[in-house]
Design a protein around this motif. Structure first.
Motif, PDB file in Angstrom:
ATOM      1  N   LEU A  20      14.379  69.048 -36.004  1.00 28.03           N
ATOM      2  CA  LEU A  20      13.942  70.093 -35.454  1.00 28.03           C
ATOM      3  C   LEU A  20      13.559  69.592 -34.739  1.00 28.03           C
ATOM      4  CD1 LEU A  20      13.541  72.710 -37.933  1.00 28.03           C
ATOM      5  CD2 LEU A  20      15.731  72.696 -37.109  1.00 28.03           C
ATOM      6  N   GLN A  21      12.602  68.400 -34.469  1.00 24.57           N
ATOM      7  CA  GLN A  21      11.801  67.978 -33.682  1.00 24.57           C
ATOM      8  C   GLN A  21      12.410  67.815 -32.401  1.00 24.57           C
ATOM      9  OE1 GLN A  21       8.370  65.928 -35.639  1.00 24.57           O
ATOM     10  NE2 GLN A  21       8.353  67.281 -36.871  1.00 24.57           N
ATOM     11  N   VAL A  22      13.189  66.432 -32.515  1.00 28.92           N
ATOM     12  CA  VAL A  22      14.101  65.980 -31.823  1.00 28.92           C
ATOM     13  C   VAL A  22      15.082  67.394 -30.952  1.00 28.92           C
ATOM     14  CG1 VAL A  22      13.860  63.657 -32.921  1.00 28.92           C
ATOM     15  CG2 VAL A  22      15.502  65.331 -32.951  1.00 28.92           C
ATOM     16  N   LEU A  23      15.277  68.386 -31.900  1.00 30.23           N
ATOM     17  CA  LEU A  23      16.641  68.950 -31.057  1.00 30.23           C
ATOM     18  C   LEU A  23      16.294  69.347 -29.707  1.00 30.23           C
ATOM     19  CD1 LEU A  23      19.326  69.848 -31.917  1.00 30.23           C
ATOM     20  CD2 LEU A  23      18.013  71.922 -32.616  1.00 30.23           C
ATOM     21  N   PRO A  24      14.672  69.506 -29.366  1.00 30.91           N
ATOM     22  CA  PRO A  24      14.892  70.410 -27.857  1.00 30.91           C
ATOM     23  C   PRO A  24      14.837  68.549 -26.888  1.00 30.91           C
ATOM     24  CG  PRO A  24      13.079  71.472 -28.970  1.00 30.91           C
ATOM     25  CD  PRO A  24      13.977  70.169 -29.948  1.00 30.91           C
ATOM     26  N   VAL A  25      15.066  67.714 -27.440  1.00 29.67           N
ATOM     27  CA  VAL A  25      15.071  66.128 -26.520  1.00 29.67           C
ATOM     28  C   VAL A  25      16.593  66.486 -26.115  1.00 29.67           C
ATOM     29  CG1 VAL A  25      14.017  64.244 -26.108  1.00 29.67           C
ATOM     30  CG2 VAL A  25      12.564  65.306 -27.393  1.00 29.67           C
ATOM     31  N   LEU A  26      16.805  66.162 -27.403  1.00 25.40           N
ATOM     32  CA  LEU A  26      18.724  66.301 -27.436  1.00 25.40           C
ATOM     33  C   LEU A  26      18.839  66.604 -26.410  1.00 25.40           C
ATOM     34  CD1 LEU A  26      19.379  65.117 -30.770  1.00 25.40           C
ATOM     35  CD2 LEU A  26      19.121  64.025 -28.980  1.00 25.40           C
ATOM     36  N   GLY A  27      18.574  68.074 -26.370  1.00 18.19           N
ATOM     37  CA  GLY A  27      19.244  69.768 -25.464  1.00 18.19           C
ATOM     38  C   GLY A  27      20.720  70.042 -26.664  1.00 18.19           C
ATOM     39  N   THR A  28      21.170  70.769 -26.395  1.00 17.01           N
ATOM     40  CA  THR A  28      22.536  71.317 -26.669  1.00 17.01           C
ATOM     41  C   THR A  28      23.256  72.220 -25.712  1.00 17.01           C
ATOM     42  OG1 THR A  28      21.060  73.694 -27.363  1.00 17.01           O
ATOM     43  CG2 THR A  28      21.050  71.931 -28.998  1.00 17.01           C
ATOM     44  N   VAL A  29      24.191  72.790 -26.025  1.00 18.96           N
ATOM     45  CA  VAL A  29      25.241  72.894 -25.212  1.00 18.96           C
ATOM     46  C   VAL A  29      25.038  74.732 -25.214  1.00 18.96           C
ATOM     47  CG1 VAL A  29      27.017  71.779 -24.723  1.00 18.96           C
ATOM     48  CG2 VAL A  29      27.086  73.378 -26.521  1.00 18.96           C
ATOM     49  N   GLY A  30      24.440  75.168 -26.099  1.00 20.39           N
ATOM     50  CA  GLY A  30      23.941  76.552 -26.617  1.00 20.39           C
ATOM     51  C   GLY A  30      22.496  76.619 -27.040  1.00 20.39           C
ATOM     52  N   SER A  31      22.831  76.929 -27.891  1.00 24.02           N
ATOM     53  CA  SER A  31      20.823  77.452 -28.074  1.00 24.02           C
ATOM     54  C   SER A  31      20.463  76.476 -29.105  1.00 24.02           C
ATOM     55  CB  SER A  31      20.706  79.123 -28.696  1.00 24.02           C
ATOM     56  OG  SER A  31      21.442  78.889 -29.889  1.00 24.02           O
ATOM     57  N   ASN A  32      19.710  76.893 -29.399  1.00 24.72           N
ATOM     58  CA  ASN A  32      18.348  75.651 -29.798  1.00 24.72           C
ATOM     59  C   ASN A  32      18.841  76.162 -31.131  1.00 24.72           C
ATOM     60  OD1 ASN A  32      18.251  73.391 -28.387  1.00 24.72           O
ATOM     61  ND2 ASN A  32      15.524  73.707 -28.164  1.00 24.72           N
ATOM     62  N   ALA A  33      19.143  77.489 -31.888  1.00 25.62           N
ATOM     63  CA  ALA A  33      19.417  78.041 -33.252  1.00 25.62           C
ATOM     64  C   ALA A  33      20.028  77.482 -33.865  1.00 25.62           C
ATOM     65  CB  ALA A  33      18.465  79.839 -32.930  1.00 25.62           C
ATOM     66  N   ASP A  34      21.710  77.589 -32.964  1.00 26.35           N
ATOM     67  CA  ASP A  34      22.822  77.132 -33.094  1.00 26.35           C
ATOM     68  C   ASP A  34      23.251  75.969 -33.838  1.00 26.35           C
ATOM     69  OD1 ASP A  34      23.714  79.943 -33.095  1.00 26.35           O
ATOM     70  OD2 ASP A  34      24.800  79.735 -31.022  1.00 26.35           O
ATOM     71  N   ALA A  35      22.602  75.207 -33.189  1.00 33.52           N
ATOM     72  CA  ALA A  35      22.275  73.853 -33.826  1.00 33.52           C
ATOM     73  C   ALA A  35      21.552  73.067 -34.835  1.00 33.52           C
ATOM     74  CB  ALA A  35      22.631  72.748 -32.650  1.00 33.52           C
ATOM     75  N   ARG A  76      14.553  58.988 -23.743  1.00 32.73           N
ATOM     76  CA  ARG A  76      13.731  57.551 -24.515  1.00 32.73           C
ATOM     77  C   ARG A  76      12.365  58.258 -25.042  1.00 32.73           C
ATOM     78  NH1 ARG A  76      17.091  52.383 -21.715  1.00 32.73           N
ATOM     79  NH2 ARG A  76      18.838  54.443 -21.923  1.00 32.73           N
ATOM     80  N   PRO A  77      11.554  58.038 -23.960  1.00 33.64           N
ATOM     81  CA  PRO A  77       9.890  58.061 -24.829  1.00 33.64           C
ATOM     82  C   PRO A  77       9.741  59.118 -25.852  1.00 33.64           C
ATOM     83  CG  PRO A  77      10.223  57.658 -22.064  1.00 33.64           C
ATOM     84  CD  PRO A  77      11.674  57.855 -22.756  1.00 33.64           C
ATOM     85  N   ALA A  78      10.096  60.221 -25.369  1.00 36.81           N
ATOM     86  CA  ALA A  78      10.182  61.095 -25.888  1.00 36.81           C
ATOM     87  C   ALA A  78      10.173  61.329 -27.847  1.00 36.81           C
ATOM     88  CB  ALA A  78      10.714  62.969 -25.210  1.00 36.81           C
ATOM     89  N   ILE A  79      11.748  60.500 -27.722  1.00 37.05           N
ATOM     90  CA  ILE A  79      12.116  60.485 -29.089  1.00 37.05           C
ATOM     91  C   ILE A  79      11.082  59.366 -29.770  1.00 37.05           C
ATOM     92  CG2 ILE A  79      13.545  59.202 -30.597  1.00 37.05           C
ATOM     93  CD1 ILE A  79      14.396  62.148 -29.312  1.00 37.05           C
TER      94      ILE A  79
END
Length: 323
Positions: free
Chosen positions: A152-167, A46-49
């Motif tokens: 795109l900024q929040v994506l690394p905070v949310l995390g992915t099951v694959g690569s960020n590029a896919d999401a 949450r703090p990062a978001i």
């Protein structure tokens, strides 16, 4: 609650904790729907978001809510100062405003691409001079920096099951969907600021121009031509939500309830606009508190279950979501 979130994120320094607290306050005050959705994230996220939202909101206010005593060009000078302070902050020397300290810390923790912040500022600078968008391509250039990059900024905070590029395409699409929803809801307020955030050629296909929109604003009613034009934009927003929804499964399980809830509540604004037959010149479409609580409440169980999963139990406080 904020103390628990900061502890979970491993943020110990007193000054830095105060910076994150400032960002959280901005989120809670100005982004009620979004803030409610963030409550479904793991505390460490949450703090990062909040930091990312706080910076975006703070800069947006510079161009949307200029100070009464500011001379012409003052907002541009303030944006220039923000850009300089941002560069210094991302290089390790935060500016005087506490928001920069939280943003720089978040950027470093999650290795967020610095160019995303530059793209955001470029679009904010457009708000100082651009008042109309002739076609979808022109509007898309603006929305890339003002909306897509937020996803795109929040994506690394949310995390992915694959690569960020896919999401990434889905994250960008959801940012665009949120913003087009805002454009439809706030068309009257934007007209008061001298701006129209809808493609002029697509409006013209229904016989609508700025003068026709201004007539609707003045008379607080939506005529048939404008209603048809707004319905077409409404359909574009719906399509973006549908596309973004297919990408939620690419997110880390802990983050899915939050994003799904935000999408449901924001698309609910479209429902309200449609229910009122596009009466956006006489009332502001909102999602009622009862619906907010109902949607978030149903998602809470899913969020808690995801946090108890094997992946969530293995979650380090910093760096896990960076891929």
């Amino acid at each position: 609650m904020m103390r628990t979130e900061l502890d979970a994120a491993g943020i110990r320094a007193a000054g830095l904790r105060e910076s994150y607290q400032r960002c959280r306050e901005l989120n809670a005050r100005h982004g009620r729907t979004f803030f409610l959705a963030t409550r479904l994230l793991a505390p460490a996220q949450r703090p990062a978001i909040h930091a990312l939202y706080g910076f975006a909101r703070w800069v947006d206010d510079i161009v949307d809510e200029p100070r009464i005593d500011e001379a012409a060009g003052a907002a541009e000078a303030r944006l220039d100062a923000v850009a300089r302070a941002l560069r210094d902050s991302l290089c390790g020397t935060p500016g005087d405003d506490p928001i920069f300290a939280a943003l720089a810390d978040t950027s470093a923790r999650y290795r967020i691409d610095h160019s995303l912040f530059d793209d955001f500022l470029d679009s904010m600078r457009m708000d100082l001079t651009v008042t109309d968008y002739q076609d979808r391509a022109a509007l898309d250039r603006y929305m890339h920096g003002s909306a897509a990059v937020i996803g795109l900024q929040v994506l690394p905070v949310l995390g992915t099951v694959g690569s960020n590029a896919d999401a990434a395409p889905y994250a960008a699409a959801l940012g665009r969907a949120f913003q087009l929803t805002n454009f439809l809801r706030d068309i009257a307020e934007d007209l008061d600021r001298g701006r129209v955030y809808l493609p002029a050629d697509e409006l013209a296909a229904f016989g609508v121009d700025r003068a026709r929109l201004q007539w609707c604003r003045t008379h607080r009613r939506t005529d048939a031509r404008v209603r048809s034009a707004l319905a077409a934009q409404h359909a574009v927003a719906r399509a973006w939500y549908r596309y973004a929804d297919t990408g939620i499964s690419l997110l880390h399980p802990v983050s899915r309830p939050c994003v799904a809830t935000a999408a449901t509540l924001y698309s609910g604004i479209l429902d309200r606009i449609e229910d009122t037959r596009f009466a956006v010149f006489s009332e502001r479409a909102t999602v009622g508190n009862a619906r907010r609580v109902r949607v978030a409440g149903s998602a809470l169980a899913r969020a808690l279950w995801a946090r108890r999963g094997d992946r969530a139990r293995a979650l380090p406080q910093v760096g896990y979501f960076v891929r």
